[in-house]
Design a protein around this motif. Sequence first.
Motif, PDB file in Angstrom:
ATOM      1  N   SER A 269     -27.673  49.089  -0.110  1.00 23.28           N
ATOM      2  CA  SER A 269     -28.817  49.840  -0.250  1.00 23.28           C
ATOM      3  C   SER A 269     -29.933  49.121   0.208  1.00 23.28           C
ATOM      4  N   ASP A 270     -30.131  47.787  -0.109  1.00 24.73           N
ATOM      5  CA  ASP A 270     -31.419  47.165   0.050  1.00 24.73           C
ATOM      6  C   ASP A 270     -32.429  47.584  -0.998  1.00 24.73           C
ATOM      7  N   ASN A 271     -33.839  47.984  -0.507  1.00 23.01           N
ATOM      8  CA  ASN A 271     -34.872  48.477  -1.686  1.00 23.01           C
ATOM      9  C   ASN A 271     -34.538  49.861  -1.968  1.00 23.01           C
ATOM     10  N   ILE A 272     -34.732  50.107  -3.086  1.00 23.95           N
ATOM     11  CA  ILE A 272     -34.808  51.552  -3.624  1.00 23.95           C
ATOM     12  C   ILE A 272     -36.244  51.965  -4.189  1.00 23.95           C
ATOM     13  N   GLN A 273     -36.832  52.902  -3.471  1.00 20.25           N
ATOM     14  CA  GLN A 273     -38.129  53.363  -3.868  1.00 20.25           C
ATOM     15  C   GLN A 273     -39.310  52.389  -4.064  1.00 20.25           C
ATOM     16  N   ASP A 274     -39.629  51.631  -2.998  1.00 17.79           N
ATOM     17  CA  ASP A 274     -40.719  50.481  -3.150  1.00 17.79           C
ATOM     18  C   ASP A 274     -41.226  50.396  -1.791  1.00 17.79           C
ATOM     19  N   PRO A 275     -42.160  49.512  -1.426  1.00 18.29           N
ATOM     20  CA  PRO A 275     -42.886  49.656  -0.189  1.00 18.29           C
ATOM     21  C   PRO A 275     -41.832  49.379   1.002  1.00 18.29           C
ATOM     22  N   PHE A 276     -40.851  48.741   0.877  1.00 19.56           N
ATOM     23  CA  PHE A 276     -40.011  48.368   1.854  1.00 19.56           C
ATOM     24  C   PHE A 276     -39.075  49.723   2.285  1.00 19.56           C
ATOM     25  N   VAL A 277     -38.761  50.503   1.346  1.00 19.19           N
ATOM     26  CA  VAL A 277     -38.077  51.833   1.676  1.00 19.19           C
ATOM     27  C   VAL A 277     -38.452  52.545   0.389  1.00 19.19           C
ATOM     28  N   PRO A 278     -39.252  53.918   0.815  1.00 19.58           N
ATOM     29  CA  PRO A 278     -39.853  54.612  -0.209  1.00 19.58           C
ATOM     30  C   PRO A 278     -38.788  55.488  -0.809  1.00 19.58           C
ATOM     31  N   THR A 279     -37.445  55.705  -0.177  1.00 17.12           N
ATOM     32  CA  THR A 279     -36.392  56.614  -0.500  1.00 17.12           C
ATOM     33  C   THR A 279     -35.204  55.741  -1.044  1.00 17.12           C
ATOM     34  N   GLY A 280     -34.346  56.565  -1.814  1.00 14.73           N
ATOM     35  CA  GLY A 280     -33.091  55.847  -2.286  1.00 14.73           C
ATOM     36  C   GLY A 280     -32.787  56.595  -3.650  1.00 14.73           C
ATOM     37  N   SER A 281     -31.336  57.100  -3.482  1.00 15.04           N
ATOM     38  CA  SER A 281     -30.972  57.596  -4.843  1.00 15.04           C
ATOM     39  C   SER A 281     -30.164  56.729  -5.466  1.00 15.04           C
ATOM     40  N   GLY A 282     -29.629  55.682  -4.915  1.00 11.51           N
ATOM     41  CA  GLY A 282     -28.665  54.824  -5.513  1.00 11.51           C
ATOM     42  C   GLY A 282     -27.294  55.238  -5.128  1.00 11.51           C
ATOM     43  N   ASP A 283     -27.098  56.101  -4.244  1.00 14.92           N
ATOM     44  CA  ASP A 283     -25.856  56.523  -3.806  1.00 14.92           C
ATOM     45  C   ASP A 283     -25.246  55.582  -2.655  1.00 14.92           C
ATOM     46  N   LEU A 284     -24.476  54.871  -2.861  1.00 17.39           N
ATOM     47  CA  LEU A 284     -23.688  53.978  -1.811  1.00 17.39           C
ATOM     48  C   LEU A 284     -23.117  54.860  -0.865  1.00 17.39           C
ATOM     49  N   LEU A 285     -22.479  55.931  -1.128  1.00 19.05           N
ATOM     50  CA  LEU A 285     -22.015  56.815  -0.052  1.00 19.05           C
ATOM     51  C   LEU A 285     -22.878  57.268   1.033  1.00 19.05           C
ATOM     52  N   GLU A 286     -24.225  57.569   0.613  1.00 19.85           N
ATOM     53  CA  GLU A 286     -25.104  57.766   1.520  1.00 19.85           C
ATOM     54  C   GLU A 286     -25.525  56.717   2.578  1.00 19.85           C
ATOM     55  N   ILE A 287     -25.608  55.390   1.773  1.00 17.63           N
ATOM     56  CA  ILE A 287     -25.898  54.182   3.010  1.00 17.63           C
ATOM     57  C   ILE A 287     -24.565  54.115   3.705  1.00 17.63           C
ATOM     58  N   ALA A 288     -23.260  54.455   3.271  1.00 18.53           N
ATOM     59  CA  ALA A 288     -22.200  54.567   4.134  1.00 18.53           C
ATOM     60  C   ALA A 288     -22.492  55.672   5.312  1.00 18.53           C
ATOM     61  N   ARG A 289     -23.086  56.737   5.089  1.00 19.63           N
ATOM     62  CA  ARG A 289     -23.327  57.566   6.184  1.00 19.63           C
ATOM     63  C   ARG A 289     -24.299  57.077   7.071  1.00 19.63           C
ATOM     64  N   TRP A 290     -25.444  56.509   6.671  1.00 21.08           N
ATOM     65  CA  TRP A 290     -26.210  55.960   7.233  1.00 21.08           C
ATOM     66  C   TRP A 290     -25.799  55.037   8.200  1.00 21.08           C
ATOM     67  N   THR A 291     -24.885  54.052   7.804  1.00 19.04           N
ATOM     68  CA  THR A 291     -24.406  53.129   8.662  1.00 19.04           C
ATOM     69  C   THR A 291     -23.435  53.819   9.699  1.00 19.04           C
ATOM     70  N   VAL A 292     -22.894  55.057   9.483  1.00 17.57           N
ATOM     71  CA  VAL A 292     -22.274  55.594  10.678  1.00 17.57           C
ATOM     72  C   VAL A 292     -23.391  56.117  11.581  1.00 17.57           C
ATOM     73  N   LEU A 293     -24.298  56.787  10.968  1.00 13.95           N
ATOM     74  CA  LEU A 293     -25.385  57.450  11.906  1.00 13.95           C
ATOM     75  C   LEU A 293     -26.247  56.233  12.668  1.00 13.95           C
ATOM     76  N   GLY A 294     -26.813  55.617  11.927  1.00 13.66           N
ATOM     77  CA  GLY A 294     -27.597  54.348  12.189  1.00 13.66           C
ATOM     78  C   GLY A 294     -26.855  53.320  13.087  1.00 13.66           C
ATOM     79  N   GLY A 295     -25.848  52.934  12.885  1.00 14.82           N
ATOM     80  CA  GLY A 295     -24.969  52.117  13.576  1.00 14.82           C
ATOM     81  C   GLY A 295     -24.127  52.569  14.754  1.00 14.82           C
ATOM     82  N   LEU A 296     -24.359  53.740  15.189  1.00 13.85           N
ATOM     83  CA  LEU A 296     -23.597  54.457  16.192  1.00 13.85           C
ATOM     84  C   LEU A 296     -22.229  54.243  16.153  1.00 13.85           C
ATOM     85  N   LEU A 297     -21.737  54.425  14.874  1.00 16.76           N
ATOM     86  CA  LEU A 297     -20.058  54.480  14.547  1.00 16.76           C
ATOM     87  C   LEU A 297     -19.599  55.588  15.045  1.00 16.76           C
ATOM     88  N   GLY A 298     -18.030  55.726  14.885  1.00 13.40           N
ATOM     89  CA  GLY A 298     -17.527  57.103  15.655  1.00 13.40           C
ATOM     90  C   GLY A 298     -16.844  58.036  14.312  1.00 13.40           C
TER      91      GLY A 298
END
Length: 404
Positions: free
Chosen positions: A300-329
């Motif tokens: 997750s890294d930061n959750i709702q602070d000046p480094f990342v203003p968003t974040g629900s604490g859901d690691l599955l959300e982070i898993a999705r962003w890894t697919v999207l941001g990391g150009l996985l398939g």
Amino acid sequence: MCYGAASLEMLDIKIGSDGRIAEIGPSLPAGDAELLSLNGQLVLPGLVDMHQHLDKSRTRALLDNPSGTLMGASAAYRALAPSITKEQMIARARRTVEACSARGTVAIRSHTNIDPQTGVRGVEAMVELRAQCAAFMHIQIVGHITSGATSMLPESDAWLRQAIDLGIDAIGGVPAFSSEPVALLKLLFDSAERSGLPLDMHIDEHLDPAKAMFSEIARMTRAYGMAGRVVAGHSSALSAMPSDEAQRTIEELREAGVGIVTLPAANLFLQGRDADRLPPRGLTRVKELLAAGIPVAAASDNIQDPFVPTGSGDLLEIARWTVLGGLLGMSDLRQVFEMVSAVPAQMIGLGADWGIRPGARADLLIARAETIEDLVAGGAPERTVMVEGRVVSSTTTQSHLSTP
Ligand SMILES: [Zn+2]
């Protein structure tokens, strides 16, 4: 259903009075055991968030980061830090820990600021939080030398010694912030060697290959005999290198036994803001690292602070962003699930305590989904979370649509 088998199958799991899995098999005799009927839901090992900053969590409303950069975030927190009390830190962190727990996380490693404004106050707060939350979350604390402390080597050495005495679980810091990055790196390795603790650092969270420290880290990991006990979080600069240079660097990291953690939320928010067009994603080379066989976790890294203003604490959300941001398939959904479960569990040393196997702690995520891929792709309306055999959170969603 049971995770870990060659294919998903219907199995019973028997949990002993010690909170550990006693037996797994088809149609186990119930005896006088209490039964929890799961009706074919997926049973998975609990998620592991190996890189958070609980001490800073939920400070979003108290400050701003107008530039949206890493330096802007660091400066914003530096201005706020002197006024934050231990109690406030614990209260905000606890809300985040509870949110993570409700979404299936059973272990969090928190990188905790050691800086001139707060000294080891954050570590003291996290030690207290770790005890408070022990019944529902396994918390590890990293002593994180950051901000102005990165250029105050004698003071940082003394703060780290205090933090080690307070009971931290790993040594970390941000060499790229230091006026003497290699000297700080050496201090962190020396501290790890002296204490026997592993290293989990913020490495090259920027996009300037000229400043990259990967080769130095690989060299020190070999020199200190720390293969498998050094983690480089972020490693964004790897994406800014030409691919042949990046491949050589990846090979050095693999040979040295350095693990990588990708932090898509922070990278997507903080990196590439100076781009005139086509801003980069800022993530490390996730695909190439995986292809080289290097352990790569996502967190997750930061959750709702000046480094990342968003974040629900859901690691599955982070898993999705890894697919999207990391150009996985399309076929990588199972892989990213491993990156928020088995890989970080191994990297933070949970060992045989974690997983669905006899003897492991019954730290489980039970979710209504057909497959792991479905769960990663779309989440689950119902989740039950168990820690050491006790249900710590349960969300059931009933349809609001009535049938005629
Ligand atoms: Zn971080």
